[in-house]
Write a protein that holds these residues in place. Structure first.
Motif, PDB file in Angstrom:
ATOM      1  N   PHE A  17       0.815  -1.213   0.000  1.00 47.02           N
ATOM      2  CA  PHE A  17       0.000   0.000   0.000  1.00 47.02           C
ATOM      3  C   PHE A  17       0.850   1.265   0.000  1.00 47.02           C
ATOM      4  O   PHE A  17       0.384   2.329   0.356  1.00 47.02           O
ATOM      5  CB  PHE A  17      -0.943   0.000   1.212  1.00 47.02           C
ATOM      6  CG  PHE A  17      -2.202  -0.779   0.974  1.00 47.02           C
ATOM      7  CD1 PHE A  17      -3.405  -0.135   0.721  1.00 47.02           C
ATOM      8  CD2 PHE A  17      -2.194  -2.167   0.998  1.00 47.02           C
ATOM      9  CE1 PHE A  17      -4.553  -0.848   0.503  1.00 47.02           C
ATOM     10  CE2 PHE A  17      -3.341  -2.888   0.787  1.00 47.02           C
ATOM     11  CZ  PHE A  17      -4.531  -2.233   0.530  1.00 47.02           C
ATOM     12  N   VAL A  27       2.464   4.519  11.045  1.00 47.25           N
ATOM     13  CA  VAL A  27       2.069   5.917  10.821  1.00 47.25           C
ATOM     14  C   VAL A  27       3.121   6.859  11.400  1.00 47.25           C
ATOM     15  O   VAL A  27       3.519   7.845  10.754  1.00 47.25           O
ATOM     16  CB  VAL A  27       0.671   6.191  11.436  1.00 47.25           C
ATOM     17  CG1 VAL A  27       0.368   7.673  11.451  1.00 47.25           C
ATOM     18  CG2 VAL A  27      -0.401   5.451  10.670  1.00 47.25           C
ATOM     19  N   GLU A  86       6.285   6.912   9.285  1.00 47.25           N
ATOM     20  CA  GLU A  86       6.021   7.582   7.996  1.00 47.25           C
ATOM     21  C   GLU A  86       5.946   9.097   8.191  1.00 47.25           C
ATOM     22  O   GLU A  86       6.465   9.852   7.374  1.00 47.25           O
ATOM     23  CB  GLU A  86       4.715   7.073   7.375  1.00 47.25           C
ATOM     24  CG  GLU A  86       4.775   5.676   6.834  1.00 47.25           C
ATOM     25  CD  GLU A  86       5.509   5.551   5.514  1.00 47.25           C
ATOM     26  OE1 GLU A  86       5.989   6.556   4.976  1.00 47.25           O
ATOM     27  OE2 GLU A  86       5.612   4.415   5.027  1.00 47.25           O
ATOM     28  N   LYS A 118       6.121  12.021   5.321  1.00 42.41           N
ATOM     29  CA  LYS A 118       4.900  11.925   4.527  1.00 42.41           C
ATOM     30  C   LYS A 118       3.781  12.663   5.235  1.00 42.41           C
ATOM     31  O   LYS A 118       3.818  12.900   6.433  1.00 42.41           O
ATOM     32  CB  LYS A 118       4.487  10.461   4.337  1.00 42.41           C
ATOM     33  CG  LYS A 118       5.330   9.713   3.334  1.00 42.41           C
ATOM     34  CD  LYS A 118       4.718   8.354   3.046  1.00 42.41           C
ATOM     35  CE  LYS A 118       5.490   7.626   1.971  1.00 42.41           C
ATOM     36  NZ  LYS A 118       4.915   6.309   1.705  1.00 42.41           N
ATOM     37  N   GLN A 147      -2.427  11.353   5.134  1.00 41.65           N
ATOM     38  CA  GLN A 147      -3.201  10.410   4.323  1.00 41.65           C
ATOM     39  C   GLN A 147      -2.339   9.278   3.743  1.00 41.65           C
ATOM     40  O   GLN A 147      -2.713   8.111   3.879  1.00 41.65           O
ATOM     41  CB  GLN A 147      -3.950  11.142   3.215  1.00 41.65           C
ATOM     42  CG  GLN A 147      -4.904  10.220   2.495  1.00 41.65           C
ATOM     43  CD  GLN A 147      -5.812  10.985   1.548  1.00 41.65           C
ATOM     44  OE1 GLN A 147      -5.733  12.196   1.447  1.00 41.65           O
ATOM     45  NE2 GLN A 147      -6.674  10.266   0.870  1.00 41.65           N
ATOM     46  N   PRO A 148      -1.188   9.534   3.115  1.00 38.18           N
ATOM     47  CA  PRO A 148      -0.363   8.413   2.644  1.00 38.18           C
ATOM     48  C   PRO A 148       0.171   7.553   3.795  1.00 38.18           C
ATOM     49  O   PRO A 148       0.301   6.332   3.661  1.00 38.18           O
ATOM     50  CB  PRO A 148       0.785   9.074   1.893  1.00 38.18           C
ATOM     51  CG  PRO A 148       0.351  10.451   1.615  1.00 38.18           C
ATOM     52  CD  PRO A 148      -0.654  10.817   2.647  1.00 38.18           C
ATOM     53  N   ALA A 151      -1.388   6.995   6.654  1.00 42.34           N
ATOM     54  CA  ALA A 151      -2.512   6.172   7.114  1.00 42.34           C
ATOM     55  C   ALA A 151      -2.805   5.047   6.127  1.00 42.34           C
ATOM     56  O   ALA A 151      -3.188   3.946   6.531  1.00 42.34           O
ATOM     57  CB  ALA A 151      -3.746   7.040   7.318  1.00 42.34           C
ATOM     58  N   LYS A 152      -2.624   5.338   4.834  1.00 38.61           N
ATOM     59  CA  LYS A 152      -2.852   4.301   3.820  1.00 38.61           C
ATOM     60  C   LYS A 152      -1.878   3.142   4.005  1.00 38.61           C
ATOM     61  O   LYS A 152      -2.260   1.976   3.932  1.00 38.61           O
ATOM     62  CB  LYS A 152      -2.720   4.893   2.421  1.00 38.61           C
ATOM     63  CG  LYS A 152      -2.967   3.909   1.313  1.00 38.61           C
ATOM     64  CD  LYS A 152      -2.805   4.570  -0.045  1.00 38.61           C
ATOM     65  CE  LYS A 152      -2.962   3.554  -1.154  1.00 38.61           C
ATOM     66  NZ  LYS A 152      -2.657   4.132  -2.457  1.00 38.61           N
ATOM     67  N   SER A 153      -0.615   3.436   4.255  1.00 39.35           N
ATOM     68  CA  SER A 153       0.356   2.363   4.463  1.00 39.35           C
ATOM     69  C   SER A 153       0.079   1.630   5.766  1.00 39.35           C
ATOM     70  O   SER A 153       0.291   0.419   5.863  1.00 39.35           O
ATOM     71  CB  SER A 153       1.775   2.914   4.449  1.00 39.35           C
ATOM     72  OG  SER A 153       1.996   3.777   5.533  1.00 39.35           O
ATOM     73  N   TRP A 166      -2.921   1.162   6.993  1.00 42.49           N
ATOM     74  CA  TRP A 166      -4.058   0.298   6.647  1.00 42.49           C
ATOM     75  C   TRP A 166      -3.563  -0.961   5.937  1.00 42.49           C
ATOM     76  O   TRP A 166      -4.052  -2.053   6.181  1.00 42.49           O
ATOM     77  CB  TRP A 166      -5.050   1.054   5.777  1.00 42.49           C
ATOM     78  CG  TRP A 166      -6.135   0.179   5.238  1.00 42.49           C
ATOM     79  CD1 TRP A 166      -6.276  -0.259   3.967  1.00 42.49           C
ATOM     80  CD2 TRP A 166      -7.203  -0.402   5.963  1.00 42.49           C
ATOM     81  NE1 TRP A 166      -7.366  -1.065   3.855  1.00 42.49           N
ATOM     82  CE2 TRP A 166      -7.971  -1.175   5.077  1.00 42.49           C
ATOM     83  CE3 TRP A 166      -7.609  -0.344   7.304  1.00 42.49           C
ATOM     84  CZ2 TRP A 166      -9.092  -1.876   5.466  1.00 42.49           C
ATOM     85  CZ3 TRP A 166      -8.730  -1.047   7.689  1.00 42.49           C
ATOM     86  CH2 TRP A 166      -9.463  -1.808   6.781  1.00 42.49           C
ATOM     87  N   GLY A 167      -2.583  -0.809   5.073  1.00 42.70           N
ATOM     88  CA  GLY A 167      -1.983  -1.969   4.418  1.00 42.70           C
ATOM     89  C   GLY A 167      -1.338  -2.911   5.416  1.00 42.70           C
ATOM     90  O   GLY A 167      -1.394  -4.135   5.262  1.00 42.70           O
TER      91      GLY A 167
END
Length: 182
Positions: A98, A132, A135, A141, A144-145, A147-149, A151-152
């Motif tokens: 992700f 998070v 990152e 970062k 949003q990016p 949190a996306k990682s 989530w992955g």
């Protein structure tokens, strides 16, 4: 009626006096360890695959005539190692898929290790928070990016639990095949 009752009583008494209690006890212990091991492969508090491995050792020590062979122990050992590799790598692979950076993957690992001390919620929240945080702080970062990682990472951990359950089922099948068939 009295004759039937007497013969039934005698048959029951004979069954319990001739029962090989040591065999029944060992198999009961082994099956309980295997079941707890299967449950432990998805529950964070229990070392599931390790309990399945211990069940094989205990059964072989207590009942050598129906114990496992050397090849059975090799297969159980490979399953044990594979399950722990899956456990440690799955969250990081999901995060990487992700879009996590190397810092995010390092954060997932660090969060997972720290999360082990805060069972059961730390095992899920630790990798998320670690991913998070690393990152945001080290990879610079935005939220949003990051949190996306994270989530992955959670998704990868879920897939890892399913794979770990499959490996644990394979370990149980290996035990039964080796102890009863081979």
């Amino acid at each position: 009626m009295s004759e039937w009752f007497t013969s039934a009583w005698n048959a029951t008494a004979q069954f319990f006096t001739e029962m090989p209690w040591d065999m029944l006890g060992v198999w009961s212990l082994t099956i309980c360890l295997l079941l707890v091991g299967l449950i432990g492969s998805v529950v964070p508090l229990l070392p599931g695959p390790f309990l399945i491995f211990i069940a094989g050792i205990v059964h072989t020590l207590l009942r050598p005539e129906s114990g496992m062979s050397a090849w059975g122990f090799v297969l159980l050992s490979l399953g044990l190692v594979l399950s722990y590799v899956i456990d440690f790598v799955s969250g990081a692979m999901g995060a990487r898929w992700f879009g996590a950076s190397r810092w995010g993957i390092a954060g997932v690992f660090v969060g997972g290790i720290v999360g082990m001390f805060f069972v059961p919620f730390g095992l899920i929240l630790g990798p998320l928070i670690g991913g998070v945080a690393f990152e945001l702080v080290f990879a610079k970062k935005r939220l949003q990016p990051a949190a996306k990682s994270a989530w992955g990472s959670l998704l990868g951990t879920g897939v890892g639990l399913v794979l770990r359950l499959i490996v644990a089922l394979g370990m149980v099948a290996t035990f039964f095949l080796d102890a009863l068939v081979w």
